[in-house]
Scaffold this motif. Structure first.
Motif, PDB file in Angstrom:
ATOM      1  N   GLU A  34      19.918 -15.492 -11.593  1.00 30.26           N
ATOM      2  CA  GLU A  34      18.638 -15.894 -11.004  1.00 30.26           C
ATOM      3  C   GLU A  34      17.558 -14.879 -11.379  1.00 30.26           C
ATOM      4  OE1 GLU A  34      17.898 -17.578  -6.714  1.00 30.26           O
ATOM      5  OE2 GLU A  34      17.723 -15.396  -6.632  1.00 30.26           O
ATOM      6  N   ILE A  35      16.399 -15.368 -11.770  1.00 33.09           N
ATOM      7  CA  ILE A  35      15.232 -14.523 -12.034  1.00 33.09           C
ATOM      8  C   ILE A  35      14.302 -14.617 -10.831  1.00 33.09           C
ATOM      9  CG2 ILE A  35      13.245 -14.134 -13.527  1.00 33.09           C
ATOM     10  CD1 ILE A  35      14.797 -15.372 -15.810  1.00 33.09           C
ATOM     11  N   PHE A  36      13.756 -13.472 -10.420  1.00 25.91           N
ATOM     12  CA  PHE A  36      12.854 -13.488  -9.275  1.00 25.91           C
ATOM     13  C   PHE A  36      11.647 -12.598  -9.532  1.00 25.91           C
ATOM     14  CE2 PHE A  36      15.987 -10.151  -8.461  1.00 25.91           C
ATOM     15  CZ  PHE A  36      15.181  -9.068  -8.112  1.00 25.91           C
ATOM     16  N   SER A  37      10.572 -12.924  -8.831  1.00 28.91           N
ATOM     17  CA  SER A  37       9.348 -12.143  -8.899  1.00 28.91           C
ATOM     18  C   SER A  37       8.758 -12.035  -7.502  1.00 28.91           C
ATOM     19  CB  SER A  37       8.332 -12.799  -9.841  1.00 28.91           C
ATOM     20  OG  SER A  37       7.110 -12.074  -9.857  1.00 28.91           O
ATOM     21  N   ASN A  38       8.295 -10.836  -7.154  1.00 32.82           N
ATOM     22  CA  ASN A  38       7.673 -10.599  -5.858  1.00 32.82           C
ATOM     23  C   ASN A  38       6.316  -9.936  -6.067  1.00 32.82           C
ATOM     24  OD1 ASN A  38       9.910 -11.446  -4.114  1.00 32.82           O
ATOM     25  ND2 ASN A  38      10.962  -9.639  -4.920  1.00 32.82           N
ATOM     26  N   LEU A  39       5.338 -10.392  -5.309  1.00 28.60           N
ATOM     27  CA  LEU A  39       4.000  -9.822  -5.349  1.00 28.60           C
ATOM     28  C   LEU A  39       3.590  -9.423  -3.937  1.00 28.60           C
ATOM     29  CD1 LEU A  39       2.200 -12.458  -7.624  1.00 28.60           C
ATOM     30  CD2 LEU A  39       3.219 -10.280  -8.344  1.00 28.60           C
ATOM     31  N   GLY A  40       2.806  -8.347  -3.834  1.00 27.40           N
ATOM     32  CA  GLY A  40       2.321  -7.912  -2.533  1.00 27.40           C
ATOM     33  C   GLY A  40       0.881  -7.459  -2.596  1.00 27.40           C
ATOM     34  N   GLN A  41       0.092  -7.873  -1.632  1.00 26.31           N
ATOM     35  CA  GLN A  41      -1.272  -7.390  -1.456  1.00 26.31           C
ATOM     36  C   GLN A  41      -1.333  -6.834  -0.033  1.00 26.31           C
ATOM     37  OE1 GLN A  41      -1.202 -11.183  -2.045  1.00 26.31           O
ATOM     38  NE2 GLN A  41      -0.331 -10.472  -3.973  1.00 26.31           N
ATOM     39  N   TRP A  42      -1.130  -5.536   0.085  1.00 31.21           N
ATOM     40  CA  TRP A  42      -0.931  -4.907   1.386  1.00 31.21           C
ATOM     41  C   TRP A  42      -2.053  -3.927   1.703  1.00 31.21           C
ATOM     42  CZ3 TRP A  42       4.689  -3.520  -0.348  1.00 31.21           C
ATOM     43  CH2 TRP A  42       5.428  -4.705  -0.448  1.00 31.21           C
ATOM     44  N   GLU A  54      -5.424   0.902   4.978  1.00 30.16           N
ATOM     45  CA  GLU A  54      -6.334   1.345   6.025  1.00 30.16           C
ATOM     46  C   GLU A  54      -7.613   0.521   5.966  1.00 30.16           C
ATOM     47  OE1 GLU A  54      -6.956   3.193   9.319  1.00 30.16           O
ATOM     48  OE2 GLU A  54      -5.344   4.065   8.110  1.00 30.16           O
ATOM     49  N   GLU A  55      -8.197   0.268   7.134  1.00 34.62           N
ATOM     50  CA  GLU A  55      -9.509  -0.369   7.209  1.00 34.62           C
ATOM     51  C   GLU A  55     -10.510   0.707   7.585  1.00 34.62           C
ATOM     52  OE1 GLU A  55     -13.082  -1.951   8.396  1.00 34.62           O
ATOM     53  OE2 GLU A  55     -11.766  -1.130   9.949  1.00 34.62           O
ATOM     54  N   LEU A  56     -11.480   0.941   6.698  1.00 31.71           N
ATOM     55  CA  LEU A  56     -12.422   2.033   6.874  1.00 31.71           C
ATOM     56  C   LEU A  56     -13.813   1.507   7.222  1.00 31.71           C
ATOM     57  CD1 LEU A  56     -11.451   4.313   3.864  1.00 31.71           C
ATOM     58  CD2 LEU A  56     -10.651   4.459   6.223  1.00 31.71           C
ATOM     59  N   ASP A  57     -14.446   2.192   8.137  1.00 31.23           N
ATOM     60  CA  ASP A  57     -15.834   1.903   8.489  1.00 31.23           C
ATOM     61  C   ASP A  57     -16.692   3.029   7.908  1.00 31.23           C
ATOM     62  OD1 ASP A  57     -18.195   1.060   9.543  1.00 31.23           O
ATOM     63  OD2 ASP A  57     -17.713   1.565  11.624  1.00 31.23           O
ATOM     64  N   ILE A  58     -17.004   2.906   6.628  1.00 33.79           N
ATOM     65  CA  ILE A  58     -17.739   3.943   5.906  1.00 33.79           C
ATOM     66  C   ILE A  58     -19.018   3.335   5.345  1.00 33.79           C
ATOM     67  CG2 ILE A  58     -17.699   5.574   3.983  1.00 33.79           C
ATOM     68  CD1 ILE A  58     -14.724   5.757   4.274  1.00 33.79           C
ATOM     69  N   LYS A  59     -20.102   4.018   5.519  1.00 40.83           N
ATOM     70  CA  LYS A  59     -21.387   3.552   5.026  1.00 40.83           C
ATOM     71  C   LYS A  59     -21.382   3.451   3.503  1.00 40.83           C
ATOM     72  CE  LYS A  59     -26.334   4.597   5.261  1.00 40.83           C
ATOM     73  NZ  LYS A  59     -27.354   5.559   5.737  1.00 40.83           N
ATOM     74  N   ASP A  60     -21.998   2.413   2.979  1.00 38.13           N
ATOM     75  CA  ASP A  60     -22.189   2.193   1.539  1.00 38.13           C
ATOM     76  C   ASP A  60     -20.905   1.829   0.806  1.00 38.13           C
ATOM     77  OD1 ASP A  60     -24.891   2.795   1.847  1.00 38.13           O
ATOM     78  OD2 ASP A  60     -24.538   4.931   1.527  1.00 38.13           O
ATOM     79  N   THR A  61     -19.867   1.410   1.506  1.00 38.50           N
ATOM     80  CA  THR A  61     -18.666   0.942   0.814  1.00 38.50           C
ATOM     81  C   THR A  61     -17.960  -0.100   1.656  1.00 38.50           C
ATOM     82  OG1 THR A  61     -16.569   1.590  -0.224  1.00 38.50           O
ATOM     83  CG2 THR A  61     -17.175   2.725   1.793  1.00 38.50           C
ATOM     84  N   ASP A  62     -17.398  -1.095   0.996  1.00 41.44           N
ATOM     85  CA  ASP A  62     -16.578  -2.090   1.676  1.00 41.44           C
ATOM     86  C   ASP A  62     -15.214  -2.194   0.989  1.00 41.44           C
ATOM     87  OD1 ASP A  62     -17.347  -3.207  -0.684  1.00 41.44           O
ATOM     88  OD2 ASP A  62     -18.048  -5.112   0.160  1.00 41.44           O
ATOM     89  N   ARG A  63     -14.807  -1.122   0.303  1.00 41.88           N
ATOM     90  CA  ARG A  63     -13.551  -1.124  -0.433  1.00 41.88           C
ATOM     91  C   ARG A  63     -12.501  -0.360   0.359  1.00 41.88           C
ATOM     92  NH1 ARG A  63     -15.694   0.166  -6.621  1.00 41.88           N
ATOM     93  NH2 ARG A  63     -17.045  -1.669  -6.819  1.00 41.88           N
ATOM     94  N   ASP A  64     -11.643  -1.093   1.008  1.00 41.31           N
ATOM     95  CA  ASP A  64     -10.598  -0.472   1.808  1.00 41.31           C
ATOM     96  C   ASP A  64      -9.410  -0.084   0.937  1.00 41.31           C
ATOM     97  OD1 ASP A  64     -11.968  -0.712   4.224  1.00 41.31           O
ATOM     98  OD2 ASP A  64     -11.266  -2.765   4.510  1.00 41.31           O
ATOM     99  N   PRO A  65      -8.688   0.987   1.289  1.00 37.79           N
ATOM    100  CA  PRO A  65      -7.473   1.359   0.567  1.00 37.79           C
ATOM    101  C   PRO A  65      -6.406   0.273   0.691  1.00 37.79           C
ATOM    102  CG  PRO A  65      -8.283   3.200   1.868  1.00 37.79           C
ATOM    103  CD  PRO A  65      -9.077   2.000   2.289  1.00 37.79           C
ATOM    104  N   THR A  66      -5.903  -0.176  -0.438  1.00 39.61           N
ATOM    105  CA  THR A  66      -4.898  -1.231  -0.472  1.00 39.61           C
ATOM    106  C   THR A  66      -3.814  -0.885  -1.494  1.00 39.61           C
ATOM    107  OG1 THR A  66      -6.209  -2.460  -2.091  1.00 39.61           O
ATOM    108  CG2 THR A  66      -6.487  -3.063   0.217  1.00 39.61           C
ATOM    109  N   LEU A  67      -2.706  -1.601  -1.412  1.00 39.53           N
ATOM    110  CA  LEU A  67      -1.611  -1.457  -2.362  1.00 39.53           C
ATOM    111  C   LEU A  67      -1.291  -2.828  -2.941  1.00 39.53           C
ATOM    112  CD1 LEU A  67       0.825  -0.213  -3.797  1.00 39.53           C
ATOM    113  CD2 LEU A  67       2.087  -0.361  -1.636  1.00 39.53           C
ATOM    114  N   LEU A  68      -1.320  -2.931  -4.267  1.00 39.59           N
ATOM    115  CA  LEU A  68      -0.914  -4.145  -4.966  1.00 39.59           C
ATOM    116  C   LEU A  68       0.435  -3.881  -5.617  1.00 39.59           C
ATOM    117  CD1 LEU A  68      -4.299  -5.083  -6.700  1.00 39.59           C
ATOM    118  CD2 LEU A  68      -3.461  -5.764  -4.438  1.00 39.59           C
ATOM    119  N   ALA A  69       1.418  -4.717  -5.318  1.00 36.29           N
ATOM    120  CA  ALA A  69       2.768  -4.546  -5.842  1.00 36.29           C
ATOM    121  C   ALA A  69       3.119  -5.722  -6.745  1.00 36.29           C
ATOM    122  CB  ALA A  69       3.778  -4.444  -4.699  1.00 36.29           C
ATOM    123  N   TYR A  70       3.715  -5.401  -7.904  1.00 38.90           N
ATOM    124  CA  TYR A  70       4.132  -6.413  -8.878  1.00 38.90           C
ATOM    125  C   TYR A  70       5.589  -6.142  -9.233  1.00 38.90           C
ATOM    126  CZ  TYR A  70      -0.961  -6.344  -9.488  1.00 38.90           C
ATOM    127  OH  TYR A  70      -2.320  -6.325  -9.291  1.00 38.90           O
TER     128      TYR A  70
END
Length: 252
Positions: free
Chosen positions: A122-130, A133-149
């Motif tokens: 069997e072949i399998f593939s897993n993806l994650g968008q995790w 942290e959710e940050l309340d920082i002025k001038d940015t809306d880019r929160d730290p995330t982890l992308l898994a392939y």
């Protein structure tokens, strides 16, 4: 419910000493399937709030213990070979305790794909968008995330034996937004801050620039044997490398 005795033998440069603890773990929850293709799950657990343990020690003069949300998720599986899950859910990646503690339940979205090649392959593939942290920082809306392939395959030469191997890439995004001086890392109770205190995680320069970026390659293998021995047996191995770490930046 699990009751546990924990003994640690410690050796330091100045002294040797032992630590003994009596502990318990409690987990309870439910799953329900409102339709043929959807599932909802909830699990509560004892613990101190850290991601990598749900154990509680017998201490604090028998003070009442805390219960946390350990899992809460919804999944949709329109076919046997595909599933998508959202919420705080079980880690879907093929990995081992050498890299991921099994008590860590990521928060975000995951996709699982399985394709049967033959009866034993069997072949399998897993993806994650995790989310990290959710940050309340002025001038940015880019929160730290982890992308898994992840891409791998499973071989089952017999009913009692299964071998799995997979390669995974972990792509960490926006970790430089976690500033030690005025961000979440300043809180020693936070997971990343706790590890940073022991120089295990993240190093920032005086300009709050993250020096040791994280882009990690992992190879994991696992051999499982069931119903052939008196007890289930498995052997596993991992290799992981941070391809984004710049040693010259750390030295400078």
């Amino acid at each position: 419910l699990r009751l546990r005795h924990d003994t640690q033998w410690r050796e330091t440069d100045s002294d040797d000493y032992d630590r003994n603890r009596e502990r318990f773990r409690l987990r309870f929850g439910f799953t329900t399937e409102p339709t043929e293709t959807t599932k909802l799950g909830v699990r509560l657990a004892s613990g101190s709030g850290y991601q990598n343990t749900t154990n509680q020690s017998y201490d604090a003069h028998a003070r009442g213990k805390e219960i946390f949300i350990d899992k809460v998720y919804a999944s949709w599986q329109p076919a046997d070979f595909f599933k998508i899950t959202g919420g705080k859910h079980k880690n879907p990646l093929l990995t081992t305790p050498l890299v991921w503690d099994p008590d860590v339940n990521p928060e975000g979205y995951s996709e699982e794909l399985k394709l049967k090649v033959t009866d034993g392959i069997e072949i399998f593939s897993n993806l994650g968008q995790w989310f990290i942290e959710e940050l309340d920082i002025k001038d940015t809306d880019r929160d730290p995330t982890l992308l898994a392939y992840q891409l791998g395959f499973a071989i089952k030469p017999a009913k009692t034996i299964q071998f799995e191997i997979a390669g995974t890439y972990y792509d960490f995004k926006n970790l430089d937004k976690l500033a030690w001086s005025n961000g979440v890392l300043d809180d020693k109770t936070e997971f990343l801050g706790y590890n940073h205190e022991y120089s295990q995680q993240m190093i920032f320069d005086s300009n709050q620039r993250l020096l040791n970026e994280f882009g990690c390659w992992e190879v994991a293998a696992n051999l499982k044997v069931k119903d052939a021995l008196p007890v289930p047996f498995s052997i596993f191995a991992n290799y992981i490398k941070n391809a984004e770490a710049d040693i010259s930046d750390l030295i400078n």
